[in-house]
Design a protein around this motif. Structure first.
Motif, PDB file in Angstrom:
ATOM      1  N   GLY A 136      75.307  27.966  50.132  1.00  0.00           N
ATOM      2  CA  GLY A 136      74.174  27.115  49.800  1.00  0.00           C
ATOM      3  C   GLY A 136      73.075  27.874  49.078  1.00  0.00           C
ATOM      4  O   GLY A 136      72.035  27.298  48.748  1.00  0.00           O
ATOM      5  N   PHE A 137      73.305  29.152  48.789  1.00  0.00           N
ATOM      6  CA  PHE A 137      72.292  29.968  48.125  1.00  0.00           C
ATOM      7  C   PHE A 137      72.547  29.941  46.624  1.00  0.00           C
ATOM      8  O   PHE A 137      73.306  30.738  46.074  1.00  0.00           O
ATOM      9  N   LEU A 138      71.921  28.960  45.987  1.00  0.00           N
ATOM     10  CA  LEU A 138      72.182  28.643  44.591  1.00  0.00           C
ATOM     11  C   LEU A 138      70.899  28.747  43.769  1.00  0.00           C
ATOM     12  O   LEU A 138      69.814  28.426  44.240  1.00  0.00           O
ATOM     13  N   ASN A 139      71.052  29.174  42.525  1.00  0.00           N
ATOM     14  CA  ASN A 139      69.927  29.242  41.592  1.00  0.00           C
ATOM     15  C   ASN A 139      70.149  28.201  40.494  1.00  0.00           C
ATOM     16  O   ASN A 139      71.103  28.280  39.729  1.00  0.00           O
ATOM     17  N   TYR A 140      69.257  27.228  40.455  1.00  0.00           N
ATOM     18  CA  TYR A 140      69.312  26.197  39.421  1.00  0.00           C
ATOM     19  C   TYR A 140      68.455  26.655  38.237  1.00  0.00           C
ATOM     20  O   TYR A 140      67.297  27.017  38.412  1.00  0.00           O
ATOM     21  N   ARG A 141      69.010  26.615  37.027  1.00  0.00           N
ATOM     22  CA  ARG A 141      68.248  27.090  35.877  1.00  0.00           C
ATOM     23  C   ARG A 141      68.566  26.271  34.626  1.00  0.00           C
ATOM     24  O   ARG A 141      69.665  25.727  34.466  1.00  0.00           O
ATOM     25  N   GLU A 142      67.571  26.200  33.732  1.00  0.00           N
ATOM     26  CA  GLU A 142      67.726  25.474  32.480  1.00  0.00           C
ATOM     27  C   GLU A 142      68.502  26.334  31.493  1.00  0.00           C
ATOM     28  O   GLU A 142      68.256  27.546  31.377  1.00  0.00           O
ATOM     29  N   GLU A 143      69.433  25.707  30.753  1.00  0.00           N
ATOM     30  CA  GLU A 143      70.286  26.456  29.841  1.00  0.00           C
ATOM     31  C   GLU A 143      70.281  25.823  28.454  1.00  0.00           C
ATOM     32  O   GLU A 143      70.077  24.611  28.290  1.00  0.00           O
ATOM     33  N   GLU A 147      66.559  25.228  18.929  1.00  0.00           N
ATOM     34  CA  GLU A 147      65.445  24.475  19.494  1.00  0.00           C
ATOM     35  C   GLU A 147      65.946  23.105  19.935  1.00  0.00           C
ATOM     36  O   GLU A 147      66.712  22.453  19.212  1.00  0.00           O
ATOM     37  N   PHE A 148      65.494  22.678  21.091  1.00  0.00           N
ATOM     38  CA  PHE A 148      66.001  21.417  21.646  1.00  0.00           C
ATOM     39  C   PHE A 148      65.008  20.883  22.665  1.00  0.00           C
ATOM     40  O   PHE A 148      64.165  21.617  23.183  1.00  0.00           O
ATOM     41  N   GLN A 149      65.107  19.586  22.943  1.00  0.00           N
ATOM     42  CA  GLN A 149      64.175  18.950  23.870  1.00  0.00           C
ATOM     43  C   GLN A 149      64.711  18.874  25.298  1.00  0.00           C
ATOM     44  O   GLN A 149      63.936  18.941  26.253  1.00  0.00           O
ATOM     45  N   LYS A 150      66.020  18.702  25.444  1.00  0.00           N
ATOM     46  CA  LYS A 150      66.584  18.530  26.777  1.00  0.00           C
ATOM     47  C   LYS A 150      67.575  19.647  27.089  1.00  0.00           C
ATOM     48  O   LYS A 150      68.691  19.640  26.567  1.00  0.00           O
ATOM     49  N   PRO A 151      67.166  20.588  27.914  1.00  0.00           N
ATOM     50  CA  PRO A 151      68.103  21.661  28.286  1.00  0.00           C
ATOM     51  C   PRO A 151      69.153  21.145  29.272  1.00  0.00           C
ATOM     52  O   PRO A 151      68.944  20.142  29.964  1.00  0.00           O
ATOM     53  N   LEU A 152      70.255  21.842  29.323  1.00  0.00           N
ATOM     54  CA  LEU A 152      71.239  21.588  30.373  1.00  0.00           C
ATOM     55  C   LEU A 152      70.772  22.278  31.655  1.00  0.00           C
ATOM     56  O   LEU A 152      69.989  23.216  31.608  1.00  0.00           O
ATOM     57  N   ILE A 153      71.250  21.808  32.789  1.00  0.00           N
ATOM     58  CA  ILE A 153      70.967  22.461  34.065  1.00  0.00           C
ATOM     59  C   ILE A 153      72.241  23.148  34.537  1.00  0.00           C
ATOM     60  O   ILE A 153      73.288  22.504  34.689  1.00  0.00           O
ATOM     61  N   GLY A 154      72.152  24.439  34.726  1.00  0.00           N
ATOM     62  CA  GLY A 154      73.278  25.196  35.243  1.00  0.00           C
ATOM     63  C   GLY A 154      72.984  25.691  36.646  1.00  0.00           C
ATOM     64  O   GLY A 154      71.819  25.822  37.039  1.00  0.00           O
ATOM     65  N   VAL A 155      74.029  25.960  37.404  1.00  0.00           N
ATOM     66  CA  VAL A 155      73.871  26.430  38.782  1.00  0.00           C
ATOM     67  C   VAL A 155      74.631  27.750  38.932  1.00  0.00           C
ATOM     68  O   VAL A 155      75.831  27.825  38.669  1.00  0.00           O
ATOM     69  N   HIS A 156      73.905  28.765  39.357  1.00  0.00           N
ATOM     70  CA  HIS A 156      74.490  30.092  39.586  1.00  0.00           C
ATOM     71  C   HIS A 156      74.570  30.343  41.083  1.00  0.00           C
ATOM     72  O   HIS A 156      73.558  30.268  41.786  1.00  0.00           O
ATOM     73  N   CYS A 157      75.774  30.626  41.587  1.00  0.00           N
ATOM     74  CA  CYS A 157      75.940  30.934  43.003  1.00  0.00           C
ATOM     75  C   CYS A 157      75.593  32.397  43.234  1.00  0.00           C
ATOM     76  O   CYS A 157      76.220  33.303  42.663  1.00  0.00           O
ATOM     77  N   ILE A 158      74.599  32.643  44.065  1.00  0.00           N
ATOM     78  CA  ILE A 158      74.160  34.001  44.339  1.00  0.00           C
ATOM     79  C   ILE A 158      75.210  34.759  45.152  1.00  0.00           C
ATOM     80  O   ILE A 158      75.337  35.973  45.055  1.00  0.00           O
TER      81      ILE A 158
END
Length: 318
Positions: free
Chosen positions: A201-208, A276-287
């Motif tokens: 459950g230790f996840l990092n959500y980040r814009e890509e 350049e873009f307006q809507k980034p994707l959301i990625g999830v990195h498992c720590i």
């Protein structure tokens, strides 16, 4: 002294444990009604409690055992050890007034049940689990824990396993099978999103960046010049300490009068991209296992509290 026995409220006898904790030695369970841990070394206390929980003799793993409240501040520094969830909680200055009924219930159960250690030597953990929770008249409840794989823990059951991965997998397997076989009922309490690979459950959500999938992004504010309808990023208008429209060369002085800020765009700082873009994707990195995944790929886990059923009480305890 390591073998000091006290007689407390209502004639309950207590064995004070100090050296036994350091040596991880389980004393004779017949010496006293309850055990009180008189040791401030949190890791040694945890090792002793785990040893107790895994013991085959019901007189040991069902023994009422308490922590001294005077050590609570010390133990709190090691919150991830879950000490209070591995025993019967804290007592303050050997005062058992509020605990005497609880203790008597446990002692009467142990005495009347005539539990034979032989019936607990076949690695039937469900039998040990149900026996323990019945003796405490408690439900099996989850606790939030940074030391568990998913962040949600059933500490006493997970204490049967050495690794976090095994604790997560086998605890849920036992509970789910017990539920399916009508030994436990369950009550929903939460939902968790966990790694598709390792269940962490230790996840990092980040814009890509949607082009190169890198996540080193810079947000840039957009300006809209009312006079000529030109729209661009703020740095495009910046000239020294002024905002000058590159289209009509007029100065933008007042927000809401000359211009507004309709939103922002993202700039990818990957030197080979620059998208350049307006809507980034959301990625999830498992720590925990380093797996990259989309939010839609995460496993969804329902979190439950469990209660013993009549079938569990009649079939397993009798």
């Amino acid at each position: 002294m390591s073998d000091k026995i006290l007689t407390l409220d209502n004639g309950i006898t207590a064995l004070m444990l100090e050296e036994q904790i350091d040596h991880n030695e389980v004393p004779d369970p017949d010496l006293a009604d309850i055990w009180i841990i008189n040791n401030d070394k949190a890791w040694n206390v945890r090792k002793f409690l785990v040893h107790m929980i895994r013991h085959h003799d019901p007189k040991v793993f069902l023994k009422p055992v308490f922590l001294q409240k005077s050590f609570k501040k010390t133990y709190k520094e090691y919150k991830n050890y879950n000490l209070k969830h591995l025993c019967d909680g804290y007592i303050d200055e050997l005062d058992l007034k509020s605990k005497s009924g609880y203790i008597r219930f446990i002692l009467d159960f142990i005495k009347k049940s005539h539990l034979n250690p032989a019936i607990f030597q076949d690695n039937d953990l469900l039998k040990k689990i149900i026996t323990y929770y019945y003796s405490r008249d408690k439900n099996i409840e989850f606790h939030e824990s940074p030391n568990s794989l998913s962040g949600y823990s059933y500490p006493r059951i997970e204490a049967y396993y050495d690794s976090a991965a095994d604790a997560y997998e086998y605890t849920r397997l036992i509970l789910n099978n017990a539920y399916k076989n009508d030994y436990l009922s369950r009550h929903y309490v939460d939902t968790s999103h966990i790694c598709k690979k390792c269940s962490s459950g230790f996840l990092n959500y980040r814009e890509e960046c949607p082009k190169c999938r890198e996540h080193n992004l810079q947000a840039r504010v957009l300006l809209h010049h009312f006079r000529c309808a030109f729209v661009a990023t703020e740095n495009t208008f910046q000239q020294d300490d002024k905002l000058i429209c590159p289209k009509c060369s007029k100065e933008l002085r007042n927000l809401g009068v000359d211009y507004d800020k309709p939103g922002k765009i993202f700039y990818c700082k990957n030197h080979t991209c620059g998208h350049e873009f307006q809507k980034p994707l959301i990625g999830v990195h498992c720590i925990n296992c380093k797996t990259e995944q989309a939010p839609s790929e995460l496993k969804l886990e329902k979190i439950y509290n469990y209660e013993l059923t009549h079938k569990a009480i009649t079939e397993i305890l009798n």
